[in-house]
Scaffold this motif. Structure first.
Motif, PDB file in Angstrom:
ATOM      1  N   TYR A   5      35.968  33.059  56.066  1.00  0.00           N
ATOM      2  CA  TYR A   5      36.863  34.545  55.804  1.00  0.00           C
ATOM      3  C   TYR A   5      37.130  34.724  54.647  1.00  0.00           C
ATOM      4  CZ  TYR A   5      40.221  30.869  54.019  1.00  0.00           C
ATOM      5  OH  TYR A   5      40.150  29.510  52.732  1.00  0.00           O
ATOM      6  N   ARG A   6      38.311  36.166  55.164  1.00  0.00           N
ATOM      7  CA  ARG A   6      38.276  36.960  53.844  1.00  0.00           C
ATOM      8  C   ARG A   6      39.856  36.852  53.376  1.00  0.00           C
ATOM      9  NH1 ARG A   6      38.650  41.960  50.602  1.00  0.00           N
ATOM     10  NH2 ARG A   6      37.798  41.901  48.665  1.00  0.00           N
ATOM     11  N   LEU A   7      40.332  36.019  52.582  1.00  0.00           N
ATOM     12  CA  LEU A   7      42.003  36.038  51.622  1.00  0.00           C
ATOM     13  C   LEU A   7      42.824  37.150  51.111  1.00  0.00           C
ATOM     14  CD1 LEU A   7      44.533  33.670  52.802  1.00  0.00           C
ATOM     15  CD2 LEU A   7      45.237  34.861  50.677  1.00  0.00           C
ATOM     16  N   GLN A   8      43.288  38.319  50.890  1.00  0.00           N
ATOM     17  CA  GLN A   8      43.659  39.045  49.897  1.00  0.00           C
ATOM     18  C   GLN A   8      44.768  39.470  50.063  1.00  0.00           C
ATOM     19  OE1 GLN A   8      42.258  42.762  49.894  1.00  0.00           O
ATOM     20  NE2 GLN A   8      42.433  43.344  47.682  1.00  0.00           N
ATOM     21  N   SER A   9      45.394  39.118  48.923  1.00  0.00           N
ATOM     22  CA  SER A   9      47.279  39.094  48.557  1.00  0.00           C
ATOM     23  C   SER A   9      47.451  40.171  47.399  1.00  0.00           C
ATOM     24  CB  SER A   9      47.750  37.210  47.953  1.00  0.00           C
ATOM     25  OG  SER A   9      48.934  38.050  48.146  1.00  0.00           O
ATOM     26  N   VAL A  47      49.328  40.201  52.799  1.00  0.00           N
ATOM     27  CA  VAL A  47      47.727  39.117  53.084  1.00  0.00           C
ATOM     28  C   VAL A  47      47.247  39.913  53.662  1.00  0.00           C
ATOM     29  CG1 VAL A  47      47.659  37.208  53.321  1.00  0.00           C
ATOM     30  CG2 VAL A  47      49.548  37.637  51.615  1.00  0.00           C
ATOM     31  N   ILE A  91      43.653  38.627  56.035  1.00  0.00           N
ATOM     32  CA  ILE A  91      42.736  37.916  56.239  1.00  0.00           C
ATOM     33  C   ILE A  91      41.761  38.278  57.643  1.00  0.00           C
ATOM     34  CG2 ILE A  91      42.474  35.148  57.731  1.00  0.00           C
ATOM     35  CD1 ILE A  91      45.110  34.984  56.813  1.00  0.00           C
ATOM     36  N   GLY A 150      41.138  30.898  57.894  1.00  0.00           N
ATOM     37  CA  GLY A 150      42.098  31.461  57.257  1.00  0.00           C
ATOM     38  C   GLY A 150      43.508  31.547  57.237  1.00  0.00           C
ATOM     39  N   THR A 180      44.749  28.305  54.776  1.00  0.00           N
ATOM     40  CA  THR A 180      45.044  28.284  53.718  1.00  0.00           C
ATOM     41  C   THR A 180      46.033  29.275  53.454  1.00  0.00           C
ATOM     42  OG1 THR A 180      42.672  28.589  53.955  1.00  0.00           O
ATOM     43  CG2 THR A 180      44.143  29.620  52.222  1.00  0.00           C
ATOM     44  N   LEU A 181      46.689  30.286  54.438  1.00  0.00           N
ATOM     45  CA  LEU A 181      47.574  30.600  54.141  1.00  0.00           C
ATOM     46  C   LEU A 181      48.957  30.124  54.262  1.00  0.00           C
ATOM     47  CD1 LEU A 181      49.367  33.117  53.648  1.00  0.00           C
ATOM     48  CD2 LEU A 181      49.292  34.278  56.568  1.00  0.00           C
ATOM     49  N   THR A 220      42.011  37.366  45.444  1.00  0.00           N
ATOM     50  CA  THR A 220      41.369  36.569  46.757  1.00  0.00           C
ATOM     51  C   THR A 220      40.598  35.835  47.427  1.00  0.00           C
ATOM     52  OG1 THR A 220      41.403  38.838  46.195  1.00  0.00           O
ATOM     53  CG2 THR A 220      39.572  38.159  48.051  1.00  0.00           C
TER      54      THR A 220
END
Length: 529
Positions: free
Chosen positions: A118-122, A127, A129, A140, A143-144, A168
């Motif tokens: 996954y990719r998580l961008q805040s 946010v 995912i 993801g 992780t959040l 990220t």
């Protein structure tokens, strides 16, 4: 409906705001700041810090892609975690707005996330995912969860703020198979206890639940064609308790619950040894035709199905047919370990025969690594549980194409005691503190095994001394997260110095979740008041 304004007012009425700062006030202030994106277990493959931070607002929504029931289910799962503690409604929407919490499915291959990454961008607005699969979205979400304050895990309203640091994360697993085994045969564990463990495993991205369903002390899964297996063979356990078993409906409930957490159930029917419960239930499985007495001790290696008898072959076929039919996952574990009273020729013949039966019913064979001393079938998987790493048959089989799951008992067995003072557990493989559970490399456990043969890792928890969820948790935490990181994170990220700090930061989360854990002296646990 929750009335959010009551809690702050109540705190003020109690004079909380006027209490002088305690010695731990600095720690409390630090807890309110966003956690670093690296403060995750398992540690992500790549982290890039960014500007600003995201704060979950009262009017935020969870955005999911239209037309994806799986993504919607992940969204509902996330909302179910966040709503009690935040007091926010967090409705699910399918609009394309990039604000709040966004779960996005990408084209396969996009972002190099693979089947589970996954990719998580805040950012201050959202946010996001993104993943190629709903499994990736689910990981993801775990992780959040860890990036939000630990109090988000409580089922009671908290004060927040619910903030995630900007930046990220790009993440994907090292191994496809990341398992945990629970022995429900020595001591029976209820559906609710298994589901509780599943939820705990999911937080650390475990994707296989291996259930050790049968052993000398008890048979725990209903077989319609052989009802005495559970009616009699499942009636006791270690120490002589009442035992128990799963009906077909209960087993399928566990399977569905695990699937909702992106976890595949791997059922194990241990054969030809570890079979006293079956031998006591059906006398024809013994060479002399006489049923064995039920057994409630803990010694191993004394039982064996009578391999040459046609009744044994029919029994094995009946059991595997029914277990395979109620198990949607691809695997069926046949055991094969500690068959000390099964003759060598009989053992080889039995393993060959059982592998054919498993294949006939559409499943992939897994067996303990002793099956490499027979003739592993093409596609078979061996689970290594040794401690020396010099087992030549394992290396030879791996070189010939047999894949391996690594569960070295002196690193990965969660039922080993931490030290001589540990009140439960065993010590035949040595004491296993959390650093020992973390400091090993699956690719180098067995000499002569090519790294490409390693399918993954598994953390077994045998239950000779384990009777309830509190004891499961005491042995699993903090070692289960250690082994989860071994299986998920890139080898290049492996660092005990880093891990022990990140592990310590998990403690408030475990407290919020009601997890009973061992406070290892090797870990700098935070002050808990």
């Amino acid at each position: 409906m929750r009335r959010r304004s009551v809690v702050p007012a109540l705190l003020l009425s109690l004079g909380v705001a006027a209490v002088p700062a305690a010695p731990h006030a600095a720690a409390a202030a630090a807890a309110a700041a966003p956690l670093p994106l690296t403060q995750v277990v398992p540690v992500p493959a790549s982290v890039r810090a960014g500007g600003g931070a995201f704060t979950l607002a009262e009017d935020a929504a969870i955005h999911v892609p239209a037309g994806s029931p799986g993504a919607a289910a992940v969204g509902r799962y996330l909302a179910g975690i966040l709503r009690p503690s935040t007091g926010y409604g967090l409705p699910l929407t399918t609009n394309a707005r990039r604000e709040g919490i966004v779960l996005a499915l990408t084209e396969p291959g996009a972002g190099n996330t693979g089947a589970e990454g996954y990719r998580l961008q805040s950012t201050p607005r959202a946010v996001v995912i993104s993943a190629a699969t709903t499994a990736g979205l689910f990981h993801g979400v775990q992780t959040l969860r860890q990036l939000l304050p630990a109090s988000v895990e409580r089922e009671l309203y908290g004060l927040g703020p619910w903030t995630v640091a900007g930046g990220t994360i790009a993440d994907r697993p090292r191994y496809a198979y990341r398992g945990a085994m629970l022995d429900v045969a020595r001591h029976f564990h209820t559906v609710q206890q298994v589901e509780r463990y599943i939820d705990q495993l999911a937080l650390y991205k475990i994707n296989r639940l291996h259930l050790h369903l049968t052993d000398d002390q008890g048979w725990r899964i209903a077989i319609a064609s052989r009802p005495r297996l559970t009616a009699y063979g499942g009636s006791t356990q270690v120490g002589g308790g009442t035992g128990g078993y799963y009906t077909t409906a209960e087993y399928q409930q566990i399977v569905r619950y695990a699937a909702s957490r992106y976890m595949t159930v791997v059922p194990e029917i241990d054969m030809p040894g570890h079979t006293n419960a079956a031998l006591a239930s059906y006398g024809e499985l013994n060479c002399n035709g006489v049923p064995r007495a039920l057994y409630t001790g803990t010694a191993v290696g004394f039982s064996s199905l009578c391999v040459p008898k046609p009744a044994t072959t029919q029994f094995v076929d009946d059991v595997i047919r029914e277990v395979a039919a109620m198990t949607p996952g691809p695997y069926l574990h046949i055991g094969g370990d500690e068959a000390r009273v099964t003759g060598r020729a009989d053992y080889v013949a039995f393993v060959d025969r059982v592998q054919q039966i498993v294949r006939r019913y559409g499943k992939t064979v897994i067996g303990w690594h002793q099956i490499t001393g027979a003739d592993p079938a093409p596609g078979a998987i061996a689970q290594y549980w040794g401690t020396k790493g010099d087992e030549e048959p394992v290396a030879v089989a791996a070189q010939a194409g047999t894949r391996l799951i690594m569960s070295p008992a002196n690193h990965a067995y969660l039922d080993m005691k931490y030290d001589e003072e540990t009140p439960i557990g065993q010590k035949w493989a040595g004491y296993t503190e959390v650093q020992k559970a973390y400091d090993w490399n699956p690719a180098t456990v067995v000499r002569g095994v090519p790294a490409s043969a390693v399918l993954g890792v598994e953390a077994p928890l045998w239950s000779e001394t384990v009777t309830d969820s509190s004891e499961i948790e005491y042995l699993a935490f903090p070692r289960l997260p250690a082994i989860a990181e071994v299986g998920w994170s890139p080898a290049a990220t492996h660092s005990w110095a880093s891990f022990r700090q990140r592990l310590a930061a998990q403690a408030p989360r475990w407290t919020a979740l009601g997890i009973n854990y061992y406070r290892s002296p090797q870990v700098p646990w935070p002050w808990t008041g």
